[in-house]
Motif scaffolding. Structure first.
Motif, PDB file in Angstrom:
ATOM      1  N   LYS A  66      44.213  53.676 -86.671  1.00 38.97           N
ATOM      2  CA  LYS A  66      45.309  54.375 -87.356  1.00 38.97           C
ATOM      3  C   LYS A  66      46.138  53.426 -88.211  1.00 38.97           C
ATOM      4  O   LYS A  66      46.776  53.850 -89.184  1.00 38.97           O
ATOM      5  CB  LYS A  66      46.218  55.060 -86.322  1.00 38.97           C
ATOM      6  N   ASP A  67      46.144  52.142 -87.872  1.00 34.64           N
ATOM      7  CA  ASP A  67      46.969  51.165 -88.593  1.00 34.64           C
ATOM      8  C   ASP A  67      46.244  50.519 -89.767  1.00 34.64           C
ATOM      9  O   ASP A  67      46.832  49.721 -90.494  1.00 34.64           O
ATOM     10  CB  ASP A  67      47.430  50.062 -87.623  1.00 34.64           C
ATOM     11  N   LYS A  68      44.967  50.864 -89.959  1.00 32.72           N
ATOM     12  CA  LYS A  68      44.185  50.259 -91.036  1.00 32.72           C
ATOM     13  C   LYS A  68      44.201  51.188 -92.259  1.00 32.72           C
ATOM     14  O   LYS A  68      43.928  52.375 -92.149  1.00 32.72           O
ATOM     15  CB  LYS A  68      42.755  49.996 -90.567  1.00 32.72           C
ATOM     16  N   GLU A  69      44.505  50.619 -93.411  1.00 31.81           N
ATOM     17  CA  GLU A  69      44.666  51.416 -94.621  1.00 31.81           C
ATOM     18  C   GLU A  69      43.348  51.547 -95.372  1.00 31.81           C
ATOM     19  O   GLU A  69      42.648  50.567 -95.618  1.00 31.81           O
ATOM     20  CB  GLU A  69      45.708  50.776 -95.543  1.00 31.81           C
ATOM     21  N   ALA A  70      43.013  52.776 -95.739  1.00 38.03           N
ATOM     22  CA  ALA A  70      41.866  53.011 -96.611  1.00 38.03           C
ATOM     23  C   ALA A  70      42.272  52.726 -98.045  1.00 38.03           C
ATOM     24  O   ALA A  70      43.325  53.172 -98.497  1.00 38.03           O
ATOM     25  CB  ALA A  70      41.392  54.450 -96.478  1.00 38.03           C
ATOM     26  N   VAL A  71      41.467  51.950 -98.755  1.00 38.69           N
ATOM     27  CA  VAL A  71      41.776  51.582-100.138  1.00 38.69           C
ATOM     28  C   VAL A  71      40.653  52.087-101.034  1.00 38.69           C
ATOM     29  O   VAL A  71      39.508  51.645-100.926  1.00 38.69           O
ATOM     30  CB  VAL A  71      41.927  50.057-100.288  1.00 38.69           C
ATOM     31  N   MET A  72      40.976  53.038-101.907  1.00 37.38           N
ATOM     32  CA  MET A  72      39.973  53.576-102.814  1.00 37.38           C
ATOM     33  C   MET A  72      39.430  52.474-103.732  1.00 37.38           C
ATOM     34  O   MET A  72      40.184  51.697-104.287  1.00 37.38           O
ATOM     35  CB  MET A  72      40.565  54.714-103.655  1.00 37.38           C
ATOM     36  N   GLY A  73      38.135  52.433-103.846  1.00 35.52           N
ATOM     37  CA  GLY A  73      37.492  51.413-104.649  1.00 35.52           C
ATOM     38  C   GLY A  73      37.208  50.129-103.893  1.00 35.52           C
ATOM     39  O   GLY A  73      36.572  49.224-104.420  1.00 35.52           O
ATOM     40  N   SER A  75      37.431  50.074 -99.707  1.00 35.57           N
ATOM     41  CA  SER A  75      36.817  50.558 -98.471  1.00 35.57           C
ATOM     42  C   SER A  75      36.164  51.916 -98.645  1.00 35.57           C
ATOM     43  O   SER A  75      35.286  52.303 -97.868  1.00 35.57           O
ATOM     44  CB  SER A  75      37.867  50.643 -97.353  1.00 35.57           C
ATOM     45  N   HIS A  76      36.601  52.680 -99.663  1.00 31.79           N
ATOM     46  CA  HIS A  76      36.089  54.023 -99.905  1.00 31.79           C
ATOM     47  C   HIS A  76      35.860  54.224-101.400  1.00 31.79           C
ATOM     48  O   HIS A  76      36.526  53.604-102.225  1.00 31.79           O
ATOM     49  CB  HIS A  76      37.079  55.091 -99.423  1.00 31.79           C
ATOM     50  N   VAL A  77      34.932  55.130-101.720  1.00 32.70           N
ATOM     51  CA  VAL A  77      34.717  55.483-103.127  1.00 32.70           C
ATOM     52  C   VAL A  77      35.561  56.702-103.474  1.00 32.70           C
ATOM     53  O   VAL A  77      35.669  57.637-102.685  1.00 32.70           O
ATOM     54  CB  VAL A  77      33.233  55.791-103.416  1.00 32.70           C
ATOM     55  N   PRO A  78      36.191  56.704-104.649  1.00 25.24           N
ATOM     56  CA  PRO A  78      36.982  57.869-105.037  1.00 25.24           C
ATOM     57  C   PRO A  78      36.122  59.069-105.413  1.00 25.24           C
ATOM     58  O   PRO A  78      36.569  60.215-105.348  1.00 25.24           O
ATOM     59  CB  PRO A  78      37.788  57.367-106.236  1.00 25.24           C
ATOM     60  N   HIS A  79      34.870  58.823-105.832  1.00 25.64           N
ATOM     61  CA  HIS A  79      33.941  59.913-106.145  1.00 25.64           C
ATOM     62  C   HIS A  79      32.525  59.369-106.003  1.00 25.64           C
ATOM     63  O   HIS A  79      32.311  58.165-105.821  1.00 25.64           O
ATOM     64  CB  HIS A  79      34.189  60.475-107.551  1.00 25.64           C
ATOM     65  N   THR A  80      31.536  60.249-106.095  1.00 21.92           N
ATOM     66  CA  THR A  80      30.175  59.870-105.713  1.00 21.92           C
ATOM     67  C   THR A  80      29.470  58.914-106.656  1.00 21.92           C
ATOM     68  O   THR A  80      28.398  58.401-106.310  1.00 21.92           O
ATOM     69  CB  THR A  80      29.297  61.131-105.556  1.00 21.92           C
ATOM     70  N   VAL A  81      30.019  58.698-107.839  1.00 22.63           N
ATOM     71  CA  VAL A  81      29.380  57.728-108.739  1.00 22.63           C
ATOM     72  C   VAL A  81      30.241  56.488-108.934  1.00 22.63           C
ATOM     73  O   VAL A  81      29.983  55.674-109.810  1.00 22.63           O
ATOM     74  CB  VAL A  81      29.037  58.367-110.108  1.00 22.63           C
ATOM     75  N   ALA A  82      31.273  56.332-108.119  1.00 22.13           N
ATOM     76  CA  ALA A  82      32.119  55.140-108.186  1.00 22.13           C
ATOM     77  C   ALA A  82      31.467  53.994-107.424  1.00 22.13           C
ATOM     78  O   ALA A  82      30.654  54.205-106.525  1.00 22.13           O
ATOM     79  CB  ALA A  82      33.501  55.442-107.608  1.00 22.13           C
ATOM     80  N   MET A  83      31.855  52.771-107.777  1.00 22.19           N
ATOM     81  CA  MET A  83      31.306  51.587-107.130  1.00 22.19           C
ATOM     82  C   MET A  83      32.339  50.967-106.188  1.00 22.19           C
ATOM     83  O   MET A  83      33.550  51.055-106.425  1.00 22.19           O
ATOM     84  CB  MET A  83      30.879  50.551-108.172  1.00 22.19           C
ATOM     85  N   VAL A  84      31.836  50.328-105.131  1.00 19.91           N
ATOM     86  CA  VAL A  84      32.668  49.640-104.148  1.00 19.91           C
ATOM     87  C   VAL A  84      32.046  48.277-103.871  1.00 19.91           C
ATOM     88  O   VAL A  84      30.936  47.998-104.331  1.00 19.91           O
ATOM     89  CB  VAL A  84      32.782  50.458-102.837  1.00 19.91           C
ATOM     90  N   PRO A  85      32.732  47.386-103.131  1.00 23.07           N
ATOM     91  CA  PRO A  85      32.154  46.069-102.861  1.00 23.07           C
ATOM     92  C   PRO A  85      30.806  46.159-102.140  1.00 23.07           C
ATOM     93  O   PRO A  85      30.521  47.133-101.432  1.00 23.07           O
ATOM     94  CB  PRO A  85      33.213  45.396-101.975  1.00 23.07           C
ATOM     95  N   ALA A  86      29.999  45.132-102.306  1.00 23.49           N
ATOM     96  CA  ALA A  86      28.681  45.084-101.670  1.00 23.49           C
ATOM     97  C   ALA A  86      28.811  45.239-100.160  1.00 23.49           C
ATOM     98  O   ALA A  86      29.686  44.652 -99.534  1.00 23.49           O
ATOM     99  CB  ALA A  86      27.988  43.759-102.006  1.00 23.49           C
ATOM    100  N   GLY A  87      27.927  46.046 -99.598  1.00 24.97           N
ATOM    101  CA  GLY A  87      27.911  46.255 -98.160  1.00 24.97           C
ATOM    102  C   GLY A  87      28.724  47.442 -97.687  1.00 24.97           C
ATOM    103  O   GLY A  87      28.639  47.821 -96.520  1.00 24.97           O
ATOM    104  N   VAL A  88      29.530  48.047 -98.586  1.00 19.70           N
ATOM    105  CA  VAL A  88      30.349  49.201 -98.233  1.00 19.70           C
ATOM    106  C   VAL A  88      29.551  50.476 -98.505  1.00 19.70           C
ATOM    107  O   VAL A  88      28.869  50.578 -99.520  1.00 19.70           O
ATOM    108  CB  VAL A  88      31.661  49.211 -99.041  1.00 19.70           C
ATOM    109  N   THR A  89      29.638  51.449 -97.601  1.00 16.93           N
ATOM    110  CA  THR A  89      28.920  52.704 -97.789  1.00 16.93           C
ATOM    111  C   THR A  89      29.415  53.424 -99.038  1.00 16.93           C
ATOM    112  O   THR A  89      30.616  53.655 -99.188  1.00 16.93           O
ATOM    113  CB  THR A  89      29.102  53.618 -96.564  1.00 16.93           C
ATOM    114  N   GLN A  90      28.490  53.799 -99.917  1.00 13.83           N
ATOM    115  CA  GLN A  90      28.856  54.524-101.132  1.00 13.83           C
ATOM    116  C   GLN A  90      28.868  56.026-100.867  1.00 13.83           C
ATOM    117  O   GLN A  90      29.800  56.730-101.221  1.00 13.83           O
ATOM    118  CB  GLN A  90      27.866  54.181-102.250  1.00 13.83           C
TER     119      GLN A  90
END
Length: 221
Positions: A66-73, A75-90
């Protein structure tokens, strides 16, 4: 052939186990098969929902999540064709048996108040996409044709720096082949890093008064 035969389970962290269980059982239709304390991690528990006898969707809960912040781009993708750091689930794609089954799922998802795309034609498959709880993008897909030689694009192969010899090995792996020195050195370096992280985990567990994990988590020793 002695290799992996599929995905046994994929695990996501959650701050609301009940919400995830409700969504994947009531809306998507998976069956809850297990919900138990997670081995070796005090305060954490783990849920397994069955897609098929050999495949599960799973979630891990711990109060600290609960204390960990999700950061778009990040830890998370804002949409299905967005890119995130290597190793993060797209995104994650779930297999459906037929287009009729997929259309029925789309209708059920919408009946439960969630937004999901219409069918999108990807040539070899047809898919629908939606945003699941806690900002996880999921795809439901039906394969409509097998992959063919044309699906390995020569230009993309070249951009990846893959030689014809390497491509041939990738397409028909020899599981008894010996790695070259460069690949072996790379693997050893990665293994040393993973062992270092496991040592840190062991120390943390011991500091928390958890006994018995030295043997279990010390890989290759």
């Amino acid at each position: 052939m002695s290799t992996a035969t599929g995905i046994n389970h994929i695990a996501y962290c959650t701050s609301d186990m009940k919400e995830q269980l409700s969504f994947y059982t009531e809306v998507i239709g998976m069956k809850l098969k297990a919900l138990f304390w997670m081995h070796g991690i005090p305060g954490a528990y783990h849920a397994f929902m069955e897609m098929s006898p050999a495949n599960c969707m799973t979630f891990v809960f711990h109060p600290s999540i609960k204390d960990k912040e999700a950061v778009m781009g990040v830890s998370h993708v804002p949409h299905t064709v967005a890119m995130v750091p290597a190793g993060v689930t797209q995104h994650i794609a779930f297999n459906m048996e037929s287009l009729e089954d997929l259309q029925a799922l789309i209708e059920r998802v919408r009946r439960h108040g969630y937004n999901i795309s219409d069918l999108i034609d990807h040539d070899f498959c047809q898919s629908a996409y939606m945003l699941a709880p806690e900002n996880v993008w999921i795809e439901f897909t039906v394969t409509v044709r097998d992959f063919q030689d044309v699906d390995i694009d020569d230009e993309v192969v070249s951009l990846c720096g893959i030689s014809p010899e390497e491509l041939a090995r990738m397409r028909e792996p020899d599981l008894n082949a010996q790695p070259d020195e460069a690949r072996l050195a790379h693997a050893k370096a990665q293994s040393e890093e993973s062992q270092k992280r496991m040592e840190q985990l062991i120390n943390t567990l011991q500091q928390q008064g958890q006994d018995g994990y030295q043997k279990e988590y010390k890989h290759g020793k």
